[in-house]
Design a protein around this motif. Structure first.
Motif, PDB file in Angstrom:
ATOM      1  N   LYS A 178      17.521  45.147   8.927  1.00  0.00           N
ATOM      2  CA  LYS A 178      18.601  45.230   9.717  1.00  0.00           C
ATOM      3  C   LYS A 178      19.810  45.830   8.689  1.00  0.00           C
ATOM      4  O   LYS A 178      19.625  46.446   7.971  1.00  0.00           O
ATOM      5  CB  LYS A 178      19.006  43.678   9.948  1.00  0.00           C
ATOM      6  N   GLU A 179      21.083  45.970   9.514  1.00  0.00           N
ATOM      7  CA  GLU A 179      22.188  46.668   8.688  1.00  0.00           C
ATOM      8  C   GLU A 179      22.656  45.430   7.767  1.00  0.00           C
ATOM      9  O   GLU A 179      22.637  44.297   7.839  1.00  0.00           O
ATOM     10  CB  GLU A 179      23.289  46.818   9.776  1.00  0.00           C
ATOM     11  N   PRO A 180      22.983  46.048   6.419  1.00  0.00           N
ATOM     12  CA  PRO A 180      23.375  45.187   5.384  1.00  0.00           C
ATOM     13  C   PRO A 180      24.601  44.764   5.586  1.00  0.00           C
ATOM     14  O   PRO A 180      25.413  45.291   6.363  1.00  0.00           O
ATOM     15  CB  PRO A 180      23.545  46.044   3.983  1.00  0.00           C
ATOM     16  N   PRO A 181      25.473  43.627   4.910  1.00  0.00           N
ATOM     17  CA  PRO A 181      26.577  43.042   5.196  1.00  0.00           C
ATOM     18  C   PRO A 181      27.829  44.104   4.911  1.00  0.00           C
ATOM     19  O   PRO A 181      28.909  43.814   5.369  1.00  0.00           O
ATOM     20  CB  PRO A 181      26.814  41.907   4.301  1.00  0.00           C
ATOM     21  N   VAL A 182      27.527  44.797   3.662  1.00  0.00           N
ATOM     22  CA  VAL A 182      28.584  45.668   3.315  1.00  0.00           C
ATOM     23  C   VAL A 182      28.006  47.183   3.510  1.00  0.00           C
ATOM     24  O   VAL A 182      27.099  47.445   2.572  1.00  0.00           O
ATOM     25  CB  VAL A 182      29.192  45.724   2.008  1.00  0.00           C
ATOM     26  N   THR A 183      28.543  47.921   4.515  1.00  0.00           N
ATOM     27  CA  THR A 183      27.891  49.229   4.726  1.00  0.00           C
ATOM     28  C   THR A 183      28.376  50.446   4.105  1.00  0.00           C
ATOM     29  O   THR A 183      29.651  50.315   3.712  1.00  0.00           O
ATOM     30  CB  THR A 183      27.978  49.495   6.410  1.00  0.00           C
ATOM     31  N   ALA A 184      27.856  51.426   4.524  1.00  0.00           N
ATOM     32  CA  ALA A 184      28.512  52.889   3.913  1.00  0.00           C
ATOM     33  C   ALA A 184      29.712  52.876   4.475  1.00  0.00           C
ATOM     34  O   ALA A 184      30.802  53.530   3.919  1.00  0.00           O
ATOM     35  CB  ALA A 184      27.645  53.934   4.033  1.00  0.00           C
ATOM     36  N   LEU A 185      30.189  52.807   5.626  1.00  0.00           N
ATOM     37  CA  LEU A 185      31.295  52.884   6.444  1.00  0.00           C
ATOM     38  C   LEU A 185      32.501  51.788   5.721  1.00  0.00           C
ATOM     39  O   LEU A 185      33.579  52.216   5.430  1.00  0.00           O
ATOM     40  CB  LEU A 185      31.261  52.520   7.928  1.00  0.00           C
ATOM     41  N   ASP A 186      32.157  50.862   5.338  1.00  0.00           N
ATOM     42  CA  ASP A 186      33.043  49.827   4.751  1.00  0.00           C
ATOM     43  C   ASP A 186      33.485  50.570   3.368  1.00  0.00           C
ATOM     44  O   ASP A 186      34.497  50.378   2.637  1.00  0.00           O
ATOM     45  CB  ASP A 186      32.391  48.491   4.247  1.00  0.00           C
TER      46      ASP A 186
END
Ligand SMILES: NC(=O)c1ccc[n+]([C@@H]2O[C@H](COP(=O)([O-])OP(=O)(O)OC[C@H]3O[C@@H](n4cnc5c(N)ncnc54)[C@H](O)[C@@H]3O)[C@@H](O)[C@H]2O)c1
Length: 323
Positions: free
Chosen positions: A291-299
């Motif tokens: 799943k997507e992590p809580p702090v993404t590359a976009l963040d």
């Protein structure tokens, strides 16, 4: 299920913090360590285990997930290399220095099927998780935020703008990310900055306006001493103030009378109080559960965009608007 083999690049302060935490997670094991100063990797291996490697290439052969724990200016090159080698990546803050580099790393992360998480640990700190919970039940009107440091001398490279990218990248970026987490997306900002103790802008005053109408002031100084609390968010709601003091306390005062509730994490172990344990567990959760992590590359990209916008506003003397 086999354990996630962790490879740590950069075994200084924070590399050791993450390594220690993973020795306590039975879903993970320390696979490999690499540092350009080999003695540091050897010293870390004695405490947390893992194969000491003599190159990044060798490390990639012995791990599934890479923690990028080197100084700021090296993050993009190392993280891109890890993505290219098909690894899950945990990249310490700052995500990148400069928008061009941030875009390159964002493109690289988005091209990967693997997890890419950015080390904005404060989002998981209990004090900020509690603030978010309270703001979920009350609308914030405005805030006053401060994020200071006592010095840019320890470690030595924190005072070298060629390594850090600037004070905002080294320190302030933590609460720039926090503002988005707590209050949403920013619409515009005005900023002032000056230079006093170090050969770079080292004192900042910024006003942010958010898309949802929320607004806040933000002060950040690099040489304010380590007086407690060096970071604080004071949020003003309807007959209510909620304030945080570093990652130790949250004070909540409501109504027309003088009263307050205090929540304290002063007795919580630092690695949990600062959110490091939770962010490291979240990285493994994301890998195992796909799943997507809580702090993404976009963040990560957006935190760099905020830093660059503040420097730009100071340089041009103009307000910066986000479309
Ligand atoms: N999220 C947080 O709260 C937090 C806290 C501390 C540091 N950090 C970030 O983590 C990074 C590391 O900080 P630190 O305090 O651990 O620094 P540090 O100086 O203690 O450790 C950095 C290590 O990286 C090694 N290194 C440098 N260049 C390398 C390269 N190209 N390849 C391999 N190893 C290399 C150094 O020899 C050193 O051992 C920085 O980007 C910093 O901003 C984040």
């Amino acid at each position: 299920m086999s354990k996630v083999r962790i490879g740590i690049i950069g075994t200084g302060y924070i590399g050791n913090v993450h390594g220690r935490i993973y020795t306590g997670d039975e879903r993970a094991e320390i696979g490999a360590l690499f540092d350009i100063v080999p003695e540091r990797a050897e010293a870390a291996a004695r405490k947390i285990g893992g194969k000491v490697c003599s190159s990044r290439e060798e490390l990639f052969d012995h791990c599934d997930a890479v923690l990028v724990c080197t100084p700021n200016k090296t993050h993009v090159e190392i993280a891109k290399d890890a993505v290219a080698h098909g690894k899950h990546v945990f990249c310490e803050k700052p995500f990148a220095i400069g928008l061009e580099a941030a875009q390159e790393l964002l493109d690289s992360a988005l091209s990967s099927e693997n997890v890419f998480q950015v080390g904005h640990n404060r989002r998981y700190a209990p004090v900020y998780a509690k603030l978010k919970e309270l703001l979920g039940e009350d609308r914030a009107h405005s805030a006053h935020i401060k994020m200071n440091r006592g010095e840019l001398k320890n470690p030595e490279w924190t005072g070298d703008v060629n390594v850090t990218g600037g004070f905002l990248y080294e320190t302030t970026i933590h609460l720039f990310d926090m503002m988005r987490f707590q209050f949403g997306e920013i619409e515009e900002l005005v900023a002032y900055g000056s230079q006093h103790e170090y050969p770079e802008l080292d004192e900042f005053s910024v006003i942010f306006k958010f898309r949802n109408g929320f607004h806040c002031t933000f002060a950040s100084s690099s040489d304010a001493s380590w007086i407690f609390p060096f970071e604080r968010i004071e949020v003003f709601c309807h007959h209510r103030t909620i304030l945080t003091q570093e990652m130790e306390h949250l004070i909540d005062s409501q109504g027309w009378d003088a009263n307050f509730d205090t929540h304290s994490w002063a007795m919580t172990e630092k690695e949990e109080r600062w959110g490091y344990v939770q962010e490291d567990l979240a990285f493994i959760d994301a890998i195992i559960e796909g799943k997507e992590p809580p702090v993404t590359a976009l963040d990560g990209y957006k935190s760099v965009e905020l830093v660059e916008s503040v420097y730009e506003a100071i340089k041009t003397g103009k307000r910066v608007r986000f479309d």
